[in-house]
Design an enzyme around this catalytic site. Sequence first.
Site, PDB file in Angstrom:
ATOM      1  N   ALA A 221      -8.834  16.144  11.816  1.00 33.06           N
ATOM      2  CA  ALA A 221      -8.946  16.229  10.472  1.00 33.06           C
ATOM      3  C   ALA A 221      -8.369  15.382   9.964  1.00 33.06           C
ATOM      4  O   ALA A 221      -8.118  14.310  10.304  1.00 33.06           O
ATOM      5  CB  ALA A 221      -7.482  16.997  11.479  1.00 33.06           C
TER       6      ALA A 221
ATOM      7  N   GLN B 117      -5.677  14.579   8.460  1.00 30.09           N
ATOM      8  CA  GLN B 117      -4.466  13.493   8.710  1.00 30.09           C
ATOM      9  C   GLN B 117      -4.577  13.159  10.316  1.00 30.09           C
ATOM     10  O   GLN B 117      -3.674  12.923  10.749  1.00 30.09           O
ATOM     11  CB  GLN B 117      -3.205  14.238   8.016  1.00 30.09           C
ATOM     12  CG  GLN B 117      -2.493  14.018   7.136  1.00 30.09           C
ATOM     13  CD  GLN B 117      -2.971  12.555   6.521  1.00 30.09           C
ATOM     14  OE1 GLN B 117      -2.961  11.497   6.903  1.00 30.09           O
ATOM     15  NE2 GLN B 117      -3.359  12.951   4.860  1.00 30.09           N
ATOM     16  N   SER B 118      -6.090  12.661  10.646  1.00 30.59           N
ATOM     17  CA  SER B 118      -6.278  12.477  12.127  1.00 30.59           C
ATOM     18  C   SER B 118      -6.022  11.495  12.439  1.00 30.59           C
ATOM     19  O   SER B 118      -6.383  10.610  11.125  1.00 30.59           O
ATOM     20  CB  SER B 118      -7.830  12.344  12.620  1.00 30.59           C
ATOM     21  OG  SER B 118      -8.137  12.147  13.745  1.00 30.59           O
ATOM     22  N   ASN B 119      -5.064  10.865  13.693  1.00 26.94           N
ATOM     23  CA  ASN B 119      -4.878   9.909  13.647  1.00 26.94           C
ATOM     24  C   ASN B 119      -5.583   9.429  14.188  1.00 26.94           C
ATOM     25  O   ASN B 119      -5.581   7.539  14.768  1.00 26.94           O
ATOM     26  CB  ASN B 119      -3.060   9.631  15.009  1.00 26.94           C
ATOM     27  CG  ASN B 119      -2.410  10.184  14.260  1.00 26.94           C
ATOM     28  OD1 ASN B 119      -1.367   9.667  13.184  1.00 26.94           O
ATOM     29  ND2 ASN B 119      -1.672  11.532  15.063  1.00 26.94           N
TER      30      ASN B 119
ATOM     31  N   VAL C 123      -8.621   9.018  13.879  1.00 23.95           N
ATOM     32  CA  VAL C 123      -9.975   7.700  12.884  1.00 23.95           C
ATOM     33  C   VAL C 123      -9.089   7.744  12.625  1.00 23.95           C
ATOM     34  O   VAL C 123     -10.098   5.881  12.823  1.00 23.95           O
ATOM     35  CB  VAL C 123     -11.155   9.286  12.397  1.00 23.95           C
ATOM     36  CG1 VAL C 123     -11.253  10.205  12.603  1.00 23.95           C
ATOM     37  CG2 VAL C 123      -9.632   9.206  11.312  1.00 23.95           C
TER      38      VAL C 123
END
Length: 334
Positions: free
Chosen positions: A69, A71-73, A75
């Site tokens: 997403a 705001q993916s943590n 990545v």
Amino acid sequence: MDFPRASLVSAVTPIEHLPRLSDELGISLHIKRDDLAGTTMGGNKSRQLEYYLGAAQQARAQTVLITGAVQSNFVRTAAASAAKLGMKTIVQLEDRVPLTDALYGANGNVLLSRLLGAEVMRYPVGEDEAGADAALRARAAEEEEAGRTPYVIPLALGNAPLGALGYMRAAEEILSQDDGFDVVVVASGSGLTHAGLLHGLRQAGHRARVIGSCVRRDAKQQHERMRQVRDALAKMTGTATIQNEDIIIWDGALAPGYGQLGPAAAQAMAMMAQTEGIILDPVYTAKVFAAVPALVARGDIRAGERVLFVHTGGLASLFAYQSALENAFPHPET
Ligand SMILES: *Cc1c(COP(=O)(O)O)cnc(C)c1O
């Protein structure tokens, strides 16, 4: 079982007792501080990445590709961990969350991924795991043509759930710190954290009830996903430890949906912050911790039980959720 592992979590993360919340809830509440695991604001993905990047190193990869997403943590943690290991990262951000404000698109994990030197590409759909993986593989093929060895961290079911190995390891770590928990409360998103922890505990013969709190899908869908992850993990490790009845799912704080803060999660955030001085994130850990007071009220967690809440991190997204948080916590000028 012999899977290559890159060392990214150098220290045992603390288990802390939360005395004030324990008093308030009538249980013995502890927190596993996996928000402190790994580099650059850490979190559960650091433990998962030990195995993905271990495999990448074994393949002599120069470029790591990962999707998530906006705001993916995952990545962001991949970009930080790959940088530390001397690899380049390409991150693909999927439009999975109906938030359009500028901070959501640019602050928090997006800002950090850029600072960490990741190349950022976009994917216009948020509920198409196979499509997102295919786009990543197409970009990986371009890397290969340019003479660089790529390693893709896939999203969809049907791939070896390497990330779960990080939480099998975490289960051992927890038991070495304290083996007296009746209940463990943890996020259930991709399901790798939940399944890894459960597999690790059962393999060690530990019978704690592990409650997976939904952050992405409702309980029915998540049950189905967890069975598939459980089977994939059994196949990968050669040991089946998780029974159907071990899979306990709660989705009471999922609304209004993935990546969106609802009232139950906001209340849980306020409770943890104002009673213990610990910040939860709006996408994952607020929805997970919300299960604790809710299940105490329902009698599913009983008075006096020893409960471990796993804080899986996510704090980097906090500042991308400024408007949602301001709406949840109105702050009148005095
Ligand atoms: C990704 C994530 C989760 C969910 O973990 P899964 O292994 O995908 O179920 C929970 N908390 C945080 C902070 C995360 O970034």
